[in-house]
Enzyme design. Sequence first.
Site, PDB file in Angstrom:
ATOM      1  N   CYS A  65      61.007 -26.679  22.993  1.00 55.70           N
ATOM      2  CA  CYS A  65      61.624 -25.567  22.273  1.00 55.70           C
ATOM      3  C   CYS A  65      61.326 -24.243  22.987  1.00 55.70           C
ATOM      4  O   CYS A  65      60.202 -24.032  23.438  1.00 55.70           O
ATOM      5  CB  CYS A  65      61.098 -25.515  20.849  1.00 55.70           C
ATOM      6  SG  CYS A  65      61.890 -24.224  19.846  1.00 55.70           S
ATOM      7  N   CYS A  69      56.593 -20.063  18.218  1.00 55.75           N
ATOM      8  CA  CYS A  69      55.904 -20.142  16.924  1.00 55.75           C
ATOM      9  C   CYS A  69      54.505 -20.735  17.121  1.00 55.75           C
ATOM     10  O   CYS A  69      54.361 -21.859  17.610  1.00 55.75           O
ATOM     11  CB  CYS A  69      56.702 -20.998  15.961  1.00 55.75           C
ATOM     12  SG  CYS A  69      58.406 -20.421  15.725  1.00 55.75           S
ATOM     13  N   CYS A  72      53.409 -24.428  16.008  1.00 57.08           N
ATOM     14  CA  CYS A  72      54.255 -25.588  16.293  1.00 57.08           C
ATOM     15  C   CYS A  72      53.876 -26.327  17.565  1.00 57.08           C
ATOM     16  O   CYS A  72      53.703 -25.722  18.626  1.00 57.08           O
ATOM     17  CB  CYS A  72      55.707 -25.148  16.372  1.00 57.08           C
ATOM     18  SG  CYS A  72      56.850 -26.530  16.542  1.00 57.08           S
ATOM     19  N   CYS A 109      66.391 -35.698   5.995  1.00 57.14           N
ATOM     20  CA  CYS A 109      66.441 -34.396   6.624  1.00 57.14           C
ATOM     21  C   CYS A 109      66.539 -34.576   8.137  1.00 57.14           C
ATOM     22  O   CYS A 109      65.696 -35.228   8.746  1.00 57.14           O
ATOM     23  CB  CYS A 109      65.202 -33.587   6.280  1.00 57.14           C
ATOM     24  SG  CYS A 109      65.255 -31.926   6.952  1.00 57.14           S
ATOM     25  N   CYS A 142      70.164 -33.283   4.544  1.00 53.63           N
ATOM     26  CA  CYS A 142      69.804 -31.891   4.797  1.00 53.63           C
ATOM     27  C   CYS A 142      69.718 -31.703   6.305  1.00 53.63           C
ATOM     28  O   CYS A 142      69.208 -32.565   7.017  1.00 53.63           O
ATOM     29  CB  CYS A 142      68.466 -31.564   4.151  1.00 53.63           C
ATOM     30  SG  CYS A 142      67.810 -29.952   4.623  1.00 53.63           S
ATOM     31  N   CYS A 202      67.039 -24.479   1.249  1.00 53.03           N
ATOM     32  CA  CYS A 202      65.638 -24.859   1.169  1.00 53.03           C
ATOM     33  C   CYS A 202      64.846 -23.912   2.055  1.00 53.03           C
ATOM     34  O   CYS A 202      65.191 -23.711   3.218  1.00 53.03           O
ATOM     35  CB  CYS A 202      65.461 -26.293   1.644  1.00 53.03           C
ATOM     36  SG  CYS A 202      63.744 -26.791   1.862  1.00 53.03           S
ATOM     37  N   ARG A 272      57.997 -28.954  -2.981  1.00 53.07           N
ATOM     38  CA  ARG A 272      57.703 -30.136  -2.182  1.00 53.07           C
ATOM     39  C   ARG A 272      56.367 -29.992  -1.473  1.00 53.07           C
ATOM     40  O   ARG A 272      56.097 -28.973  -0.845  1.00 53.07           O
ATOM     41  CB  ARG A 272      58.810 -30.350  -1.138  1.00 53.07           C
ATOM     42  CG  ARG A 272      58.621 -31.606  -0.299  1.00 53.07           C
ATOM     43  CD  ARG A 272      59.817 -31.848   0.617  1.00 53.07           C
ATOM     44  NE  ARG A 272      61.048 -31.755  -0.147  1.00 53.07           N
ATOM     45  CZ  ARG A 272      61.848 -30.697  -0.094  1.00 53.07           C
ATOM     46  NH1 ARG A 272      61.571 -29.698   0.692  1.00 53.07           N
ATOM     47  NH2 ARG A 272      62.920 -30.673  -0.826  1.00 53.07           N
TER      48      ARG A 272
END
Length: 418
Positions: A65, A69, A72, A109, A142, A202, A272
């Site tokens: 990626c 972040c 992550c 998801c 999702c 979400c 969740r």
Amino acid sequence: MDLLNTLVDKGLRRETPTRDEALAVLRTSDDDLLDVVAAAGKVRRHWFGRRVKLNYLVNLKSGLCPEDCSYCSQRLGSTAGILKYTWLKPDQASDAAAAGVAGGAKRVCLVASGRGPTDRDVDRVSETIRTIKENNEGVEVCACLGLLSDGQAERLREAGADAYNHNLNTSEATYGDITSTHTYADRVDTVNKAHAAGLSACSGLIAGMGESDEDLVDVVFSLRELDPDSVPVNFLIPFEGTPLGKEWNLTPQRCLRILAMTRFVCPDVEVRIAGGREVHLRTLQPLALHLANSIFLGDYLTSEGQAGKADLEMIADAGFEVEGTDQVTLPEHRAGGGCGSEGAEGAGGCGSGAAEGAGVCGSHAADGADACGSDGAGVCGSAPAADTARPAAATGGPRTDLVAVRRRGAGTDLAPNA
């Protein structure tokens, strides 16, 4: 305790607590913890009974990626030894999804690392969504693909997507401390795009990154204002090879208080328990079911989760039941979506009112955060040997023994954990 009586009354009426009341929940003592759980449990049962919604993650594209972040394992510069692979084919993703559905998952998801999808990526994911829905009757889907451009949410909905996940992760004031390649406002914009397209939105948070009580209250109040149908609460998994790899700031008791505060602020939304529950809640996971009405089944994006069979046994032993595909997740008044006392103007819901089943995924799959679900969640299921677990548990030190990189399921030739 007057505070808890007040919070229960407000939760049953869908009234917003004050910031001071929310802060007070986070600052209750361990002696009062069971009272806090019992109070928040009354609100949870009022809106969701004893149902637990199961969600299942499929990591469509892992690693590499360009975003930075700090939490992550898939971030730019991460040296975590995670699986790295490009896009799964639609039939591969459908097979992975089928394993979760067979295990009891109601929602799948679909997560992909990256800043956000290209139009070609949206076409690819749209084909995957259609394939999954053709092969798995009644399943909710999702998508969690990062920052959305204009028109992309509408295209995903046309393809059959029910929801879109994009977490705020932390307070606006501290967001720049964890990510520099995109902004808090970018995340808000993407959630609003999902709402406007009629997708069930979400959006949640990651706890354990060194934030203050005030930061946690800020982000949960911001989520209530943003009005998602689902709020995943992730607990940071400190992956070695990431900037937050040494951050072990959570205890099981702290996690329960965070979940209780979230339930009081967003009483009628799907809360969740996402990434990190096995690592940080550990043996107190069953208590968390009294606060949250949704969990992920099996493994996460880049880390192992508790064995699916153990999840089902835990739910049954705690006196809860798995929510069926014929049951509507959200209360009837939230058919239009929303965490607050009123649904957002023109906000979409998923028709069936099912809330998102994923968590972080902000600009990509979050580590230790529930990327669209929950990346970086810890191991458990395949429990570590007792002789390695005892010393850490006895001293209250970091439970690095509970963090394991996913080596099965999507992107491998091994059967998934569902």
